[in-house]
Design a protein around this motif. Sequence first.
Motif, short mmCIF file in Angstrom:
data_model
loop_
_atom_site.label_atom_id
_atom_site.label_comp_id
_atom_site.label_asym_id
_atom_site.label_seq_id
_atom_site.Cartn_x
_atom_site.Cartn_y
_atom_site.Cartn_z
N PRO A 111 -11.45 1.51 5.40
CA PRO A 111 -11.78 1.14 4.19
C PRO A 111 -12.25 1.62 3.18
O PRO A 111 -12.24 2.74 3.16
N THR A 112 -11.58 1.12 1.93
CA THR A 112 -11.93 0.89 0.61
C THR A 112 -13.41 1.05 -0.09
O THR A 112 -13.70 -0.39 -0.28
N TRP A 136 0.21 -0.99 -0.03
CA TRP A 136 -0.10 -0.22 0.00
C TRP A 136 0.65 1.26 0.05
O TRP A 136 1.51 1.98 0.89
N MET A 171 -12.69 -3.98 1.47
CA MET A 171 -12.81 -3.38 0.19
C MET A 171 -14.23 -3.91 -0.30
O MET A 171 -15.01 -4.94 0.51
N ARG A 189 -21.17 0.18 -6.14
CA ARG A 189 -19.51 0.01 -5.26
C ARG A 189 -20.43 -0.68 -3.36
O ARG A 189 -21.39 0.26 -3.09
N GLU A 231 -11.12 -6.22 -4.60
CA GLU A 231 -9.96 -8.11 -5.18
C GLU A 231 -10.88 -8.90 -4.64
O GLU A 231 -10.84 -8.94 -4.33
#
Length: 428
Positions: free
Chosen positions: A333-334, A170, A186, A264, A338
């Motif tokens: 978090p993003t 990262w 994620m 998302r 992944e």
Amino acid sequence: MNTPDIIEQKSADWVDFRRDIHAHPELRFEEFRTSRLVAERLTALGLSVHAGIGGTGVVGVLDGTAKVTDGLHRSIGLRADMDALPIQERNTFGHASTFPGRMHACGHDGHVAMLLGAAEVLAAQRDRLNGRVVFIFQPAEEGGAGARRMMEDGLFTRFPVDAVFAMHNWPGLAEGSFAVRQGPMMGSSNEFELTIRGKGAHAAMPDLGIDPVVLACQVVMAWQTLISRVRAPLDPAVISVTQIRAGEAINVIPATAVLGGTVRTFRLETLDMIEAKLGEIAQHVCAAFGAESVFSFKRQYPPRINDAQATRFFQQVLQRTEGVKQVHDNLDPTMGAEDFAFMLQAVPGSYVWIGNGGGEHRSAGHGLGPCTLHNPSYDFNDGILPLGVRVWTGLVQQFLPEGFGPPATAGCLRLKTPTAGLNRQSGF
């Protein structure tokens, strides 16, 4: 020979290997050279090697020979991704990509080198290991769902594990630092496309047509109310319309308009709601003005959710590992995605970020910064390679004797979700 001695002696070789992989990047499901080199190294270490899993994936199995004192034979999976990205590298150092339009811009070359280093250290200590280590070298993380392909190819039925772990570099996180997080870390990754079929007309006579461009604008604004008025405020979700394609001439109202974008979420229930409502809203908005709509939605990667127990265990290992300066457990978090998420749907496990630094490792020949992921000037920080190997090694050494839950029995895997679900697009 103890672990520090091996790492000190082998680090330069791992760096050379990493740079060789960086110079010869291969895109998703084309990792033929990388897979061959990985298989050759694992074979030389005396591991049982299985190639071609999920296309170009490789699995190496290391069985410890130490006596199992409690009668339980534990197994741990460690995963590294191998594929590169279709990006033109701007770096000019000696190990820059030799293939135009391809580069390791996400550090998968470093992930492979770290996991191979761990395999080398642990293979030299197999007489002190009382369980099994499954080294997973996965293809096609970058949009190809290589993890799902390996799962569909029987990854965890052929090689049962009690837990599976992954580590990703990262940039911006200080060298020697790690970030862990229980639960969602994620988001899910999904694509949609909407075709609006109206009626073409002269731009000066809009009353003679049905303008799909105006309808497209109304649909986009209506969709955003799903985030502001339908989704619970504390339930993160993103709807991004990233494409609107319509028209060929300035003075002509086109007959069709096409919208595309991404959704998302951290929760599958929220994703179910958004998918259903996107199509429903588009249909009714278009129908109100006499237009037709054709909506499609593709689920790609599910949200990546770290098992709480596995994450606590990983955090404890990190805190006991030499060279680890700080372990963050409060990073946000993003919504990036992944595909290790597929593995975590089936087996308890955790995914952590290892700090790649702020770019201090960049030497002459690097392109303009910043040195972020998916950037043509990116390069993996070779200085963290030994630390990554120490973390992997310590994780295995501390997991196999005690684990953090009941072990998988031979040929039997404690699946959290049915493997059949991996083949249902609607399941992600």
